[in-house]
Design a protein around this motif. Structure first.
Motif, PDB file in Angstrom:
ATOM      1  N   ILE A 396       0.815  -1.364   0.057  1.00  0.00           N
ATOM      2  CA  ILE A 396       0.156   0.195   0.028  1.00  0.00           C
ATOM      3  C   ILE A 396       0.822   1.405   0.048  1.00  0.00           C
ATOM      4  N   ILE A 397       1.990   1.247   0.682  1.00  0.00           N
ATOM      5  CA  ILE A 397       2.840   2.430   0.926  1.00  0.00           C
ATOM      6  C   ILE A 397       3.604   2.690  -0.434  1.00  0.00           C
ATOM      7  N   LEU A 398       3.938   1.706  -1.086  1.00  0.00           N
ATOM      8  CA  LEU A 398       4.693   1.849  -2.429  1.00  0.00           C
ATOM      9  C   LEU A 398       3.556   2.356  -3.439  1.00  0.00           C
ATOM     10  N   VAL A 399       2.227   1.800  -3.404  1.00  0.00           N
ATOM     11  CA  VAL A 399       1.484   2.126  -4.325  1.00  0.00           C
ATOM     12  C   VAL A 399       1.079   4.046  -4.103  1.00  0.00           C
ATOM     13  N   ASN A 400       0.874   4.229  -2.796  1.00  0.00           N
ATOM     14  CA  ASN A 400       0.854   5.609  -2.318  1.00  0.00           C
ATOM     15  C   ASN A 400       2.115   6.291  -2.815  1.00  0.00           C
ATOM     16  N   ALA A 401       3.119   5.853  -2.855  1.00  0.00           N
ATOM     17  CA  ALA A 401       4.382   6.595  -3.495  1.00  0.00           C
ATOM     18  C   ALA A 401       4.281   7.151  -4.799  1.00  0.00           C
ATOM     19  N   SER A 416      -7.918   9.766  -4.034  1.00  0.00           N
ATOM     20  CA  SER A 416      -7.280   8.688  -3.339  1.00  0.00           C
ATOM     21  C   SER A 416      -6.476   8.863  -2.147  1.00  0.00           C
ATOM     22  N   GLU A 417      -5.883  10.199  -1.993  1.00  0.00           N
ATOM     23  CA  GLU A 417      -5.395  10.552  -0.614  1.00  0.00           C
ATOM     24  C   GLU A 417      -6.036  10.329   0.303  1.00  0.00           C
ATOM     25  N   TRP A 418      -7.317  10.536   0.410  1.00  0.00           N
ATOM     26  CA  TRP A 418      -8.302  10.320   1.413  1.00  0.00           C
ATOM     27  C   TRP A 418      -8.282   8.776   1.790  1.00  0.00           C
ATOM     28  N   MET A 419      -8.269   7.999   0.519  1.00  0.00           N
ATOM     29  CA  MET A 419      -8.453   6.566   0.898  1.00  0.00           C
ATOM     30  C   MET A 419      -7.145   5.972   1.409  1.00  0.00           C
ATOM     31  N   PHE A 420      -6.053   6.511   1.071  1.00  0.00           N
ATOM     32  CA  PHE A 420      -4.854   6.208   1.760  1.00  0.00           C
ATOM     33  C   PHE A 420      -4.772   6.308   3.271  1.00  0.00           C
ATOM     34  N   LEU A 421      -5.250   7.626   3.679  1.00  0.00           N
ATOM     35  CA  LEU A 421      -5.116   8.184   4.860  1.00  0.00           C
ATOM     36  C   LEU A 421      -6.281   7.257   5.958  1.00  0.00           C
TER      37      LEU A 421
END
Lengths: 703, 703
Positions: A396-401, A416-421
């Motif tokens: 997940i972190i790598l996808v976020n990157a 998508s940033e909300w989703m990651f949060l």
């Protein structure tokens, strides 16, 4: 009968030994009480705050970042001087008078305070009569950092440097000799050829210019430019320069590192040997205060009750269990008393950080026992503890990157940033519901703290940002910056999943506190050079904002800079016009690249060729000595890491923990190295019943 | 009875052990004789000459410094290939067949030879049909240096690097990760601000550009330029860059050094442990060849006669006295024979360099005994031996330095040079008349040789120069250059007079041979990069002589370079158009400064952005790995110097020398450290009669 004041005195000795303080306190009960107050953390923090305020005054004094009237800065400085005097008087009351006057650091502080006061009076008088004055005593300010009682580490570092100086200076002289010889050869070989530099001036015709150019070449700052005119005329001159670089840049610089490293280590070792001796003396004294001789001719001992009382006084926040553990290490035959040999070890034992983990059941377990033992809940627990959970979140972190890297103006990306949060929050909540919260947030769970703080901050910042955006349609750049930084920082977490990386990172983290000492050292040197630099070069070069239309902008407000590469490269902001820009410029000079350009086409042009002295001096002090010490220091930390040795005490404490079956590792499947990282796994719901209520772990061992 | 061939075999074992050769020789007398021939120094030198010729072919091949027709270089290369094949066949005859085919270095050589031949045929055919061809096998040439039998040290160095690679690569990955994270942050923080670089292009908007720029920043080559646009817009961005430099330049680069140093040392230690084991095995085998069992059940021994014969075979040039000294060390109970334990030490004993000083009277003493014993002559002797004599000449040298620095067109100065020459000649003659000439020019009197050669060369060159000047009125620049170099080199002598300097210099001189191994390592890497670089970038950038009036000169003959800083800085000669300029360019890239400019505005402009791969790869291999090993290597040499330990054997040899009262120090007033330098003082005319005819000194001890 042992008196209350005796315990105070013994506590002082023990804590002095523990923190390696080498202070000869007066033994009168009054002095002892004053000394306890003197060591109170509030007073220490206050002192450092005032030193910081004193140093920060440079921000407000001319040349200022934020100009304040003279009376304001003077008043604050007077307040600082008063605080330092008060602290020194306090110290004077604590130790015997003759000791006080024999100690160079006290004399230093007194001299600094007197000189500062004198300078302030002179400067005030000059300013009042509208005359030119220099606040020369500002150079002395950082020396306070070195000379206060708490600057022990810093003093030790400076002492090591001073002791290494003779050896360094021999190598330095040889190095200078080599430069002089090479310069002479260069003059003879290339001076008569009629070569021209890029700007058309004669090449290598003045001996002293050559010496300077070749000194710069050692720093590699003018390579290959300095060689090009000669190289263009013949291949063979390149050999001269290559040989020069080999000898002076590679060999001599390595020799500097070797000499600095070796001497620094040697003297540090001696200092440490002395520290150990002093520590022993202190502990012997503490013992002699508390000792009892039970029978005629018996050996003096300290009993358990006295010992407990002493330790409670020295470290009030230590848990009872921890204290009893230490006692059981000392009194391994369970006699109820210890002799001097054991007592002396107390100081070191107190310094071994033992983590007391209370094996409490999870709060949910007591609040909702039925729910907590239900099958889905147990399944969840196993899921979160599983290795796949870690891997999932790494992905997940790598996808976020990747998402961060993409353009955030795209609405899909910003949603998508909300989703990651939410995903990150979910991770923390899941972990909290599975691991005992107090264990999760224990003092040594660096990454848990790191994650939680960053995610919560990011959440808050994102909410604020969207509130502002939706209300005013305007995005705050500052808040966005913070959000971006937090998002990117979150990515670092990935490193912790790979064991090899973790060990490197842990070594670096362990260096941390020592880097702090090093940071103070650099601060002292930088501050002195910055103050001197500001007096020499202030306002010679001016910076104009990008949107300014001032015609002087193209030559930094100084006609002498017209057409120089300094102006051409837009270096105007590299100036000594305030303490902040001075510090940044000094960092650039430490990095070395282009220092030659900054000096030559910049500050030497606007002042005088002798400006070189300042720059070369800075290079010698910071790059040749201080940076080499820093490298030596990192090297040493890694070498120690590669050859791990535990002290005898640490081993015996560990053995005791194992003996008592209170060690963490007994309850874990993982090996020792993993013990630290899986600390949170400790609380396995299924085995809670079998666990003792307390387990211990030595902090430094597996970190 | 021990046969002649047994001695040959034993001699081979001993000399293999002595020089750490790990070769399993066939034990047949024929193979042994072939092996003796194989190790003959003439064949070894020949091999290296042909390797050198093979490597130097690049000077004559396209792109050439001195172009030669294709058939000429091809023919020479064929000759080289033939020599290598011959040498390999010789080797194959010496060792057992199955060992030969199991050894990767032999396979390597065969593959290299085959590939080279194949490439030559293909290239020849392509050229014959006028098509484009690449001589790709040239990359393999330096690998011969590594794989020949004599490249032991080099192979060891490469093996150490290979073994250290996994550890280095973990740190490297973490380092790359850190750059990626910082780049992402930079993109997010600075990409949207609409900042512009110096040339007006958008600043920090492309992620991959940022990664590259920040990689360059680690090498400090674009500091502070890369930071200026952001710094000009706000103070706070400077903090980002400072933090970046702290982490990546200072901490990570130090960690690289630490890891490289530690691993290199670790693996080298293992290799040495293995060497010692092999050496022991060889010596045991040699012993078993020569051993005799005197009585029933007695221990096998080697007697003095056999031992002498063996040593004479191994080191024919060793003096009888030296050999007897070694025997007396081994056979300290004077039994006339030695056991296996003693015999094994022979290899190490042979490696300890013992200087045999024949204490002959001075030739003058025998030629003119009356004159030599006269008062003025004795006075002269005392004068020359006096400390003041050394100081006097140091002053003369310093005065000479000043004169050299002054303008040599002044006739007074140029005449003074004659005076200095005469003074230096006088010094040498005086010393020669006082000290025994053979002792004065002994193998370890480095400075005496240095002085004499330089003064005589300077004398010859000066005479030739003035002959030419007076005959034709014309001064040869080349001869003048040589004279100047010789004059300046003479000044170095001054260093030897100061003890502290001498020890540093001696350590550096001692590193010498090992630097040679290191030089080969660098040569191999440079050669490969140079060949690849030439294929990629040849003739993209052209150099025009200073007096050329070609209009293309201002942009290095490539219109794409118009207006670039590469052309502006006159870097045209930094190109890959010949092996020589490639090597010089690679040195510049090793020094790192401006590599970014050379790449970015130079080679990337004329080819493609992917040229970066070549330059970054070079940086990683040479600067991060090789240079760190070099630094590690100098560090280690100095640390060893600081903790001097003598091997047990050396001490026992020394003790023996002292016991026999043959030590140099017995006859000198000076202490041990001075013994070396005052070696020439040995022959004191007044005490000649009392001296034994021979004295010994261990060479490495006081050097």
């Amino acid at each position: 009968m042992t008196l209350e004041s005796d315990f105070d005195l013994a506590a002082i000795y023990v804590s002095d030994a523990q923190y390696n303080r080498n202070i000869c306190v007066d033994t009168s009960p009054q002095a002892v009480r004053l000394y306890l107050l003197y060591n109170h953390w509030v007073l220490k923090v206050l002192l450092y705050v005032f030193i910081l305020v004193d140093l920060c005054l440079a921000v407000f004094e001319d040349p200022a970042v934020v100009p304040l009237p003279l009376w304001a800065t003077m008043l604050v400085e007077l307040l600082c001087l008063f605080v330092f005097t008060f602290r020194l008087t306090h110290y004077a009351k604590v130790i015997p008078r003759e000791k006080f006057w024999k100690d160079p650091k006290n004399i230093c502080i007194i001299v600094i305070l007197m000189l500062t006061l004198l300078d302030m009076i002179i400067y005030g008088a000059l300013k009042a009569s509208d005359q030119y004055g220099v606040r020369w005593s500002r150079v002395l300010r950082p020396l306070l950092l070195v000379n206060v009682t708490e600057g022990r580490q810093l003093r030790r570092a400076f002492r090591s440097i001073r002791n290494a100086l003779p050896e360094i200076s021999y190598v330095f002289l040889l190095f200078i000799f080599s430069i002089l010889i090479f310069s002479l050869m260069a003059l003879k070989l290339m001076g008569k050829r009629g070569l021209k530099t890029l700007d058309g001036s004669p090449y290598f015709t003045n001996y002293f210019e050559i010496v300077f150019e070749l000194y710069v070449l050692v720093t590699t700052a003018n390579s290959p430019d300095v060689m090009m005119p000669a190289y263009n005329s013949s291949f063979f001159f390149a050999i001269f320069f290559i040989f020069y670089i080999l000898v002076n840049t590679y060999i001599f610089m390595s020799v500097f590192l070797a000499v600095v490293y070796n001497n620094y280590k040697k003297y540090l070792k001696e200092e440490i040997r002395q520290l150990v001796r002093v520590k022993r003396q202190k502990m012997v004294r503490a013992f002699s205060v508390l000792q009892e001789v039970s029978e005629q001719g018996g050996v003096p001992t300290v009993n358990h009750a006295h010992w407990s009382r002493l330790v409670r006084r020295v470290q009030p926040r230590m848990s009872n269990a921890h204290r009893e553990l230490l006692w059981s290490v000392l009194d391994h035959q369970n006699q109820g008393f210890i002799g001097q040999v054991q007592f002396v070890q107390v100081a070191d034992l107190l310094n071994i950080e033992v983590i007391t983990l209370k094996s409490r059941p999870h709060p949910f377990h007591s609040w909702f026992p039925a729910l907590y033992s239900s099958t889905p809940c147990l399944l969840l627990c196993r899921l979160v503890r599983h290795r796949a959970f870690v891997i999932l979140y790494d992905i997940i972190i790598l996808v976020n990157a990747v998402f961060i890297g993409l353009d955030e103006d795209n609405p899909l990306i910003s949603y998508s940033e909300w989703m990651f949060l939410v995903l990150y929050l979910l991770e923390i909540l899941l972990k909290l519901s599975v691991f005992e919260p107090r264990a999760f947030f224990s003092r040594h769970s660096f990454w848990n703290w790191f994650d939680t703080i960053i995610v919560i901050c990011a959440l808050i910042a994102t909410i604020i940002n969207s509130a502002i955006t939706s209300s005013g349609g305007y995005t705050s750049r500052q808040i966005l910056d913070i959000i971006f930084i937090l998002r990117v920082l979150r990515l670092i977490r990935v490193v912790d999943s790979i064991k090899r990386f973790r060990t490197i990172i842990n070594t670096l983290i362990r260096i941390g506190p020592a880097i702090l000492t090093f940071g103070q050292l650099i601060l002292v040197i930088y501050y002195i050079f910055a103050i001197v630099g500001m007096e020499l070069f202030k306002d010679k070069v001016k910076f104009f904002e990008a949107d300014s239309s001032d015609p002087e902008k193209s030559f930094c407000g100084n006609p002498q800079l017209k057409g120089t590469s300094f102006a051409h490269l837009n270096y105007c902001k590299n100036n000594f016009n305030s303490i902040v820009s001075s510090f940044i410029l000094l960092v650039e000079l430490t990095v070395v690249n282009q220092w030659h350009d900054i000096l030559h086409s910049g500050f030497a042009t606007v002042t005088h060729t002798s400006a070189r002295i300042f720059f070369v001096l800075f290079h010698i002090v910071v790059v040749i000595i201080i940076i080499n010490i820093f490298v030596a220091f990192v090297l040493e930390a890694f070498f120690v890491e590669y050859s791990v040795e535990k002290s005898g005490l640490q081993t015996s404490l560990e053995k005791k923990i194992e003996e008592l079956e209170l060690g963490v590792e007994q309850y874990l499947d993982d090996n020792l190295v993993n013990a630290m990282e899986t600390e949170n796994d400790l609380e396995r719901s299924e085995s809670t019943a079998n666990l003792p209520t307390l387990v211990f772990k030595i902090a430094s061992k597996s970190k």
